[in-house]
Motif scaffolding. Structure first.
Motif, PDB file in Angstrom:
ATOM      1  N   SER A 226       0.891  -1.129  -0.002  1.00 26.69           N
ATOM      2  CA  SER A 226       0.008   0.025  -0.035  1.00 26.69           C
ATOM      3  C   SER A 226       1.001   1.237  -0.018  1.00 26.69           C
ATOM      4  O   SER A 226       1.805   1.216   0.568  1.00 26.69           O
ATOM      5  N   TYR A 227       0.254   2.279  -0.560  1.00 23.64           N
ATOM      6  CA  TYR A 227       0.904   3.610  -0.485  1.00 23.64           C
ATOM      7  C   TYR A 227       0.787   4.143   1.125  1.00 23.64           C
ATOM      8  O   TYR A 227      -0.566   3.710   1.765  1.00 23.64           O
ATOM      9  N   PRO A 228       1.778   4.739   1.594  1.00 21.09           N
ATOM     10  CA  PRO A 228       1.394   5.162   3.147  1.00 21.09           C
ATOM     11  C   PRO A 228      -0.044   5.749   3.190  1.00 21.09           C
ATOM     12  O   PRO A 228      -0.503   6.859   2.631  1.00 21.09           O
TER      13      PRO A 228
ATOM     14  N   ILE B 159       2.079 -14.839   7.745  1.00 17.26           N
ATOM     15  CA  ILE B 159       1.362 -15.153   6.596  1.00 17.26           C
ATOM     16  C   ILE B 159       1.724 -14.096   5.466  1.00 17.26           C
ATOM     17  O   ILE B 159       1.773 -14.366   4.273  1.00 17.26           O
ATOM     18  N   SER B 160       1.688 -12.792   5.879  1.00 17.06           N
ATOM     19  CA  SER B 160       2.194 -11.675   5.035  1.00 17.06           C
ATOM     20  C   SER B 160       2.782 -10.583   5.378  1.00 17.06           C
ATOM     21  O   SER B 160       2.150  -9.850   6.389  1.00 17.06           O
ATOM     22  N   PRO B 161       3.874 -10.168   4.784  1.00 22.14           N
ATOM     23  CA  PRO B 161       4.415  -8.695   5.263  1.00 22.14           C
ATOM     24  C   PRO B 161       3.542  -7.554   4.591  1.00 22.14           C
ATOM     25  O   PRO B 161       3.388  -7.612   3.537  1.00 22.14           O
ATOM     26  N   ARG B 162       3.629  -6.324   5.498  1.00 21.08           N
ATOM     27  CA  ARG B 162       3.057  -5.052   4.929  1.00 21.08           C
ATOM     28  C   ARG B 162       4.326  -4.442   4.147  1.00 21.08           C
ATOM     29  O   ARG B 162       5.287  -4.428   5.049  1.00 21.08           O
ATOM     30  N   THR B 163       4.372  -3.660   2.920  1.00 23.23           N
ATOM     31  CA  THR B 163       5.159  -3.111   2.612  1.00 23.23           C
ATOM     32  C   THR B 163       4.665  -1.902   1.867  1.00 23.23           C
ATOM     33  O   THR B 163       3.468  -1.922   1.264  1.00 23.23           O
ATOM     34  N   HIS B 164       5.638  -0.756   1.565  1.00 19.08           N
ATOM     35  CA  HIS B 164       5.072   0.405   0.960  1.00 19.08           C
ATOM     36  C   HIS B 164       6.137   0.495  -0.399  1.00 19.08           C
ATOM     37  O   HIS B 164       6.085   1.575  -1.039  1.00 19.08           O
ATOM     38  N   PHE B 165       6.795  -0.559  -0.552  1.00 11.69           N
ATOM     39  CA  PHE B 165       7.696  -0.780  -1.602  1.00 11.69           C
ATOM     40  C   PHE B 165       6.767  -0.365  -3.145  1.00 11.69           C
ATOM     41  O   PHE B 165       5.597  -1.149  -3.093  1.00 11.69           O
ATOM     42  N   PRO B 166       7.391   0.356  -4.023  1.00 10.74           N
ATOM     43  CA  PRO B 166       8.745   0.944  -4.063  1.00 10.74           C
ATOM     44  C   PRO B 166       8.752   2.329  -3.628  1.00 10.74           C
ATOM     45  O   PRO B 166       9.421   3.053  -3.855  1.00 10.74           O
ATOM     46  N   MET B 167       7.658   2.806  -3.064  1.00 15.98           N
ATOM     47  CA  MET B 167       7.428   4.235  -2.469  1.00 15.98           C
ATOM     48  C   MET B 167       8.667   4.093  -1.356  1.00 15.98           C
ATOM     49  O   MET B 167       9.351   5.152  -1.159  1.00 15.98           O
ATOM     50  N   ARG B 168       8.899   3.083  -0.438  1.00 18.17           N
ATOM     51  CA  ARG B 168       9.685   3.271   0.558  1.00 18.17           C
ATOM     52  C   ARG B 168      10.416   1.776   0.409  1.00 18.17           C
ATOM     53  O   ARG B 168      10.057   0.815   0.479  1.00 18.17           O
TER      54      ARG B 168
ATOM     55  N   TRP C 224       2.858   9.056  -5.580  1.00 24.32           N
ATOM     56  CA  TRP C 224       1.571   8.170  -5.510  1.00 24.32           C
ATOM     57  C   TRP C 224       1.229   7.678  -6.901  1.00 24.32           C
ATOM     58  O   TRP C 224       0.921   6.218  -6.724  1.00 24.32           O
ATOM     59  N   THR C 225       1.493   8.416  -7.814  1.00 28.37           N
ATOM     60  CA  THR C 225       1.213   7.822  -9.265  1.00 28.37           C
ATOM     61  C   THR C 225       2.029   6.565  -9.776  1.00 28.37           C
ATOM     62  O   THR C 225       1.697   5.479  -9.965  1.00 28.37           O
ATOM     63  N   LYS C 226       3.260   6.647  -9.277  1.00 28.44           N
ATOM     64  CA  LYS C 226       4.196   5.755  -9.583  1.00 28.44           C
ATOM     65  C   LYS C 226       4.233   4.636  -8.946  1.00 28.44           C
ATOM     66  O   LYS C 226       4.308   3.299  -9.343  1.00 28.44           O
ATOM     67  N   PHE C 227       3.769   4.785  -7.515  1.00 25.85           N
ATOM     68  CA  PHE C 227       3.470   3.387  -6.782  1.00 25.85           C
ATOM     69  C   PHE C 227       2.443   2.548  -7.233  1.00 25.85           C
ATOM     70  O   PHE C 227       2.679   1.329  -7.473  1.00 25.85           O
ATOM     71  N   HIS C 228       1.297   3.342  -7.628  1.00 27.50           N
ATOM     72  CA  HIS C 228       0.307   2.395  -8.318  1.00 27.50           C
ATOM     73  C   HIS C 228       0.439   1.975  -9.665  1.00 27.50           C
ATOM     74  O   HIS C 228       0.053   0.897 -10.156  1.00 27.50           O
ATOM     75  N   ASP C 229       1.190   2.697 -10.279  1.00 22.36           N
ATOM     76  CA  ASP C 229       1.573   2.338 -11.863  1.00 22.36           C
ATOM     77  C   ASP C 229       2.424   1.006 -11.728  1.00 22.36           C
ATOM     78  O   ASP C 229       2.519   0.080 -12.461  1.00 22.36           O
ATOM     79  N   PHE C 230       3.233   1.023 -10.542  1.00 24.31           N
ATOM     80  CA  PHE C 230       4.270  -0.452 -10.389  1.00 24.31           C
ATOM     81  C   PHE C 230       3.478  -1.594 -10.134  1.00 24.31           C
ATOM     82  O   PHE C 230       3.609  -2.464 -10.882  1.00 24.31           O
ATOM     83  N   TRP C 231       2.470  -1.326  -9.252  1.00 23.15           N
ATOM     84  CA  TRP C 231       1.922  -2.644  -8.967  1.00 23.15           C
ATOM     85  C   TRP C 231       0.765  -2.936 -10.103  1.00 23.15           C
ATOM     86  O   TRP C 231       0.424  -4.065 -10.319  1.00 23.15           O
ATOM     87  N   THR C 232       0.267  -1.943 -10.643  1.00 23.79           N
ATOM     88  CA  THR C 232      -0.633  -2.342 -11.768  1.00 23.79           C
ATOM     89  C   THR C 232       0.060  -2.976 -12.676  1.00 23.79           C
ATOM     90  O   THR C 232      -0.823  -3.957 -13.363  1.00 23.79           O
ATOM     91  N   LYS C 233       1.040  -2.738 -13.076  1.00 22.00           N
ATOM     92  CA  LYS C 233       1.747  -3.364 -14.167  1.00 22.00           C
ATOM     93  C   LYS C 233       2.146  -4.907 -13.873  1.00 22.00           C
ATOM     94  O   LYS C 233       2.301  -5.729 -14.804  1.00 22.00           O
ATOM     95  N   LYS C 234       2.441  -5.044 -12.541  1.00 24.70           N
ATOM     96  CA  LYS C 234       2.446  -6.520 -11.971  1.00 24.70           C
ATOM     97  C   LYS C 234       1.315  -7.222 -11.897  1.00 24.70           C
ATOM     98  O   LYS C 234       1.266  -8.606 -11.899  1.00 24.70           O
ATOM     99  N   ALA C 235       0.184  -6.501 -12.260  1.00 25.36           N
ATOM    100  CA  ALA C 235      -1.185  -7.306 -11.979  1.00 25.36           C
ATOM    101  C   ALA C 235      -1.098  -8.259 -13.226  1.00 25.36           C
ATOM    102  O   ALA C 235      -1.035  -7.874 -14.276  1.00 25.36           O
ATOM    103  N   ASP C 236      -1.663  -9.495 -13.000  1.00 19.91           N
ATOM    104  CA  ASP C 236      -1.928 -10.511 -14.129  1.00 19.91           C
ATOM    105  C   ASP C 236      -3.541 -10.412 -14.509  1.00 19.91           C
ATOM    106  O   ASP C 236      -4.465 -11.049 -13.897  1.00 19.91           O
ATOM    107  N   ILE C 237      -3.950  -9.309 -15.028  1.00 23.96           N
ATOM    108  CA  ILE C 237      -5.213  -8.963 -15.442  1.00 23.96           C
ATOM    109  C   ILE C 237      -5.393  -9.633 -16.831  1.00 23.96           C
ATOM    110  O   ILE C 237      -4.879  -9.290 -17.848  1.00 23.96           O
ATOM    111  N   PRO C 238      -6.626 -10.508 -17.056  1.00 25.33           N
ATOM    112  CA  PRO C 238      -6.823 -11.278 -18.387  1.00 25.33           C
ATOM    113  C   PRO C 238      -7.312 -10.279 -19.293  1.00 25.33           C
ATOM    114  O   PRO C 238      -7.924  -9.472 -18.952  1.00 25.33           O
TER     115      PRO C 238
END
Length: 202
Positions: free
Chosen positions: A59-61, A116-125, A188-202
């Protein structure tokens, strides 16, 4: 399907509730509370030998990842972690700020197989010396108007539960906001662009 019959039945139930005695309403509330409580579990750390697939809370902070973690831990009974070192919690506590441990999130600083899962702000932080492999990510997204406004208060007050006082000079506050948003909105824009591009969207 007789919609009129269904609507009539709903209306009768509403009338029954409106005319119900307080004791009956208290009974209903107590039953609902008991049912919900039965679904809440006290979180535990996992046996590190488990073979569960790990995933990330990204998540973004100020987007609600800790709130999401609290709900996840209550429902599934397993601690989540965070790539945020425990020293950060200690610094916040020393300055009188609310800590994640105070929320019951005792897995901060852990990215091993006991959570089970760590929280991260990557790549923002990016936290050095932390390496965690995951097969998927759960990205928490908040309305940018709310997330960035909350981030502004965090940046100014250095606190998760304090806002900029209304007594602050409006002009000074506006100038600070403009300086902050002109820089941080790009993150904020770069963070969500990064994860959107990682998504496996059919």
């Amino acid at each position: 399907f007789d919609s009129r019959a269904v609507i009539s039945k709903i209306n009768r139930k509403e009338e029954e509730m409106e005319n119900a005695t307080p004791s009956y309403q208290d009974y209903v509330i107590s039953q609902l509370t008991e049912a919900l409580a039965s679904e809440i579990h006290h979180p535990v750390f996992l046996n590190p030998d488990h073979e569960l697939e790990n995933f990330l809370f990204a998540s973004y902070p100020r987007s609600g990842s800790n709130y999401t973690r609290c709900m996840f831990e209550d429902v599934f009974g397993v601690f989540t972690g965070s790539d945020q070192p425990m020293s950060r919690d200690q610094t916040m506590k020393a300055s009188g700020c609310q800590t994640t441990a105070a929320l019951g999130l005792h897995g901060n600083g852990r990215i091993d197989k006991t959570i089970i899962s760590p929280r991260t702000h990557f790549p923002m932080r990016v936290i050095k010396d932390y390496d965690f492999k995951a097969t998927s990510a759960f990205v928490v997204v908040r309305n940018p108007f709310d997330a960035l406004n909350s981030h502004f208060h965090l940046a100014v007050c250095k606190s998760h539960n304090t806002s900029v006082p209304e007594t602050v000079d409006p002009k000074l506050r506006e100038e600070g906001w403009k300086d902050f948003i002109s820089t941080i909105s790009d993150y904020w824009t770069k963070f969500h662009d990064f994860w959107t591009k990682k998504a496996d969207i059919p």
